[in-house]
Design an enzyme around this catalytic site. Structure first.
Site, PDB file in Angstrom:
ATOM      1  N   ARG A  30      35.867  47.245  49.153  1.00 53.56           N
ATOM      2  CA  ARG A  30      34.769  46.513  48.506  1.00 53.56           C
ATOM      3  C   ARG A  30      35.278  45.143  48.081  1.00 53.56           C
ATOM      4  O   ARG A  30      35.133  44.164  48.800  1.00 53.56           O
ATOM      5  CB  ARG A  30      34.213  47.317  47.321  1.00 53.56           C
ATOM      6  CG  ARG A  30      32.781  46.886  46.927  1.00 53.56           C
ATOM      7  CD  ARG A  30      32.718  45.654  46.044  1.00 53.56           C
ATOM      8  NE  ARG A  30      33.396  45.838  44.778  1.00 53.56           N
ATOM      9  CZ  ARG A  30      33.483  44.878  43.850  1.00 53.56           C
ATOM     10  NH1 ARG A  30      32.953  43.695  44.072  1.00 53.56           N
ATOM     11  NH2 ARG A  30      34.142  45.097  42.729  1.00 53.56           N
ATOM     12  N   ASP A  31      35.912  45.074  46.952  1.00 63.33           N
ATOM     13  CA  ASP A  31      36.360  43.777  46.454  1.00 63.33           C
ATOM     14  C   ASP A  31      37.369  43.129  47.396  1.00 63.33           C
ATOM     15  O   ASP A  31      37.408  41.910  47.554  1.00 63.33           O
ATOM     16  CB  ASP A  31      36.969  43.948  45.059  1.00 63.33           C
ATOM     17  CG  ASP A  31      36.921  42.674  44.239  1.00 63.33           C
ATOM     18  OD1 ASP A  31      36.436  41.653  44.765  1.00 63.33           O
ATOM     19  OD2 ASP A  31      37.350  42.692  43.084  1.00 63.33           O
ATOM     20  N   HIS A  78      40.164  46.224  35.817  1.00 61.53           N
ATOM     21  CA  HIS A  78      40.086  45.597  37.138  1.00 61.53           C
ATOM     22  C   HIS A  78      40.648  44.185  37.023  1.00 61.53           C
ATOM     23  O   HIS A  78      40.040  43.325  36.376  1.00 61.53           O
ATOM     24  CB  HIS A  78      38.633  45.557  37.615  1.00 61.53           C
ATOM     25  CG  HIS A  78      38.437  44.867  38.925  1.00 61.53           C
ATOM     26  ND1 HIS A  78      38.432  45.552  40.134  1.00 61.53           N
ATOM     27  CD2 HIS A  78      38.251  43.560  39.233  1.00 61.53           C
ATOM     28  CE1 HIS A  78      38.243  44.686  41.120  1.00 61.53           C
ATOM     29  NE2 HIS A  78      38.129  43.477  40.603  1.00 61.53           N
ATOM     30  N   HIS A 111      42.784  40.611  38.683  1.00 56.29           N
ATOM     31  CA  HIS A 111      43.114  39.749  39.821  1.00 56.29           C
ATOM     32  C   HIS A 111      44.431  39.052  39.540  1.00 56.29           C
ATOM     33  O   HIS A 111      44.838  38.920  38.378  1.00 56.29           O
ATOM     34  CB  HIS A 111      41.993  38.732  40.070  1.00 56.29           C
ATOM     35  CG  HIS A 111      40.775  39.328  40.685  1.00 56.29           C
ATOM     36  ND1 HIS A 111      40.324  38.999  41.950  1.00 56.29           N
ATOM     37  CD2 HIS A 111      39.911  40.265  40.232  1.00 56.29           C
ATOM     38  CE1 HIS A 111      39.233  39.694  42.232  1.00 56.29           C
ATOM     39  NE2 HIS A 111      38.967  40.471  41.197  1.00 56.29           N
ATOM     40  N   CYS A 139      36.162  37.166  44.545  1.00 57.36           N
ATOM     41  CA  CYS A 139      34.704  37.177  44.412  1.00 57.36           C
ATOM     42  C   CYS A 139      34.092  35.952  45.077  1.00 57.36           C
ATOM     43  O   CYS A 139      34.454  34.824  44.737  1.00 57.36           O
ATOM     44  CB  CYS A 139      34.315  37.218  42.932  1.00 57.36           C
ATOM     45  SG  CYS A 139      32.528  37.152  42.654  1.00 57.36           S
ATOM     46  N   ASN A 167      42.828  40.480  44.524  1.00 53.79           N
ATOM     47  CA  ASN A 167      43.022  41.494  43.499  1.00 53.79           C
ATOM     48  C   ASN A 167      44.514  41.717  43.261  1.00 53.79           C
ATOM     49  O   ASN A 167      45.355  41.334  44.067  1.00 53.79           O
ATOM     50  CB  ASN A 167      42.408  42.816  43.948  1.00 53.79           C
ATOM     51  CG  ASN A 167      40.900  42.762  44.036  1.00 53.79           C
ATOM     52  OD1 ASN A 167      40.210  43.042  43.079  1.00 53.79           O
ATOM     53  ND2 ASN A 167      40.393  42.397  45.203  1.00 53.79           N
TER      54      ASN A 167
END
Length: 317
Positions: free
Chosen positions: A16-17, A208, A210, A241, A250
């Site tokens: 996903r990310d 979460h 980065h 993002c 990430n």
């Protein structure tokens, strides 16, 4: 074997990310292969995609098809990103049971990312929760830009706490605290996670992070010490993002695992994960950001030249 204490589980968010900013797209079959490789390695939880519009975020195309290919047992370990009740409805119909309902602490990012105000997203969450519960599912409250916003700057802790304590978000089983830009420092992460643990409803805290400013692992360890019991990472540090200018990859899954040493992770699994990560990033044409993978590659190079004496996938304490 060394293990970081207190302990936390890892969720891999590569699919996903991790994929959001990639120029090349993966087929559903390739995503399915990666999902099953991660499960086979023992990765406890996986974020496998998003219901974001494919015309806005092309790499997320095929998420519903991917959900449909997985068994109920596999889906128990998988989460899907959603932002509206309709997203939950569609993902549930495909077979998903774990839903990550995302909104931003800052209105400007919520408008850019989801196309509505934060208040509108919060107001819709009870409907999303009801749909998830109607199929026996679970829903997380995911708060993006919990520290800084690319448009509005600093985000006060009280803003995050107000969302965490809003009655309309009370149905969530987890709360995800996101350093979307990777600009937080460990003291900030410690402070916010401790406050969320002490001043909001009891639920699992997820961090979460980065690695934009090089503090991804440090912040992750700070979050665990402060009370987070699930932390996110992506293979090779892939990701970012598309609606947050300046946000890079990430925190690396490999780096988090090398630092925390969960009981299911060992040198053989690191070697397999490095191969998976290198092949995937080469396929996508993306740079390798994981220091652990870079270190292993360097050690292998030394050994191939006859100058290395240590197995790069063995570690000592």
């Amino acid at each position: 074997m060394y293990q970081f204490t207190p302990t936390a589980q890892l969720r891999d968010v590569t699919l996903r990310d991790g994929l959001q900013l990639t120029g090349k797209l993966l087929s559903v079959a390739r995503k399915l292969d990666i999902t099953r490789q991660l499960i086979a390695l023992g990765v406890p939880e996986i974020e496998l995609g998003s219901l974001a519009r494919p015309d806005k975020v092309p790499p997320m195309a095929g998420t519903l098809e991917l959900i449909g290919e997985l068994t109920p047992e596999e889906l128990e370990r998988c989460w899907v990103w959603v932002a509206t009740p309709r997203h939950v409805e569609k993902a549930a119909a495909a077979g998903a049971r774990n839903f990550q309902y995302c909104l931003s602490a800052s209105d400007a990012h919520n408008q850019a990312n989801i196309g509505r105000s934060t208040e509108t997203s919060i107001a819709a969450m009870p409907d999303a929760t009801a749909i998830a519960e109607s199929v026996g599912g679970k829903i997380e409250l995911c708060i993006a830009t919990s520290f800084t916003c690319p448009f509005d700057g600093h985000v006060p802790e009280d803003r995050v706490l107000s969302i965490a304590n809003d009655d309309r978000t009370a149905g969530s089983v987890d709360i995800v605290i996101c350093d979307t830009l990777g600009q937080a420092v460990p003291t900030q992460v410690t402070s916010l996670v401790e406050r969320v643990a002490a001043e909001s409803p009891q639920r699992r805290i997820v961090y979460h992070g980065h690695d934009t400013w090089g503090l991804g692992v440090a912040n992750t360890l700070a979050a665990i010490t402060a009370g987070a019991t699930l932390v996110d990472g992506s293979l090779g540090g892939l990701g970012g993002c598309p609606f947050a200018p300046g946000a890079s990859g990430n925190t690396s899954t490999e780096d988090i695992l090398f630092a925390t040493r969960p009981d299911w992770f060992d040198p053989d699994k690191l070697a397999t994960m490095v191969e998976l990560s290198e092949n995937l990033l080469a396929e996508l044409g993306e740079p390798m950001r994981s220091k652990t993978v870079q270190g292993a590659r360097s050690s292998r190079s030394d050994r191939s030249e006859g100058t290395g004496s240590v197995n790069p996938f063995e570690w000592v304490v």
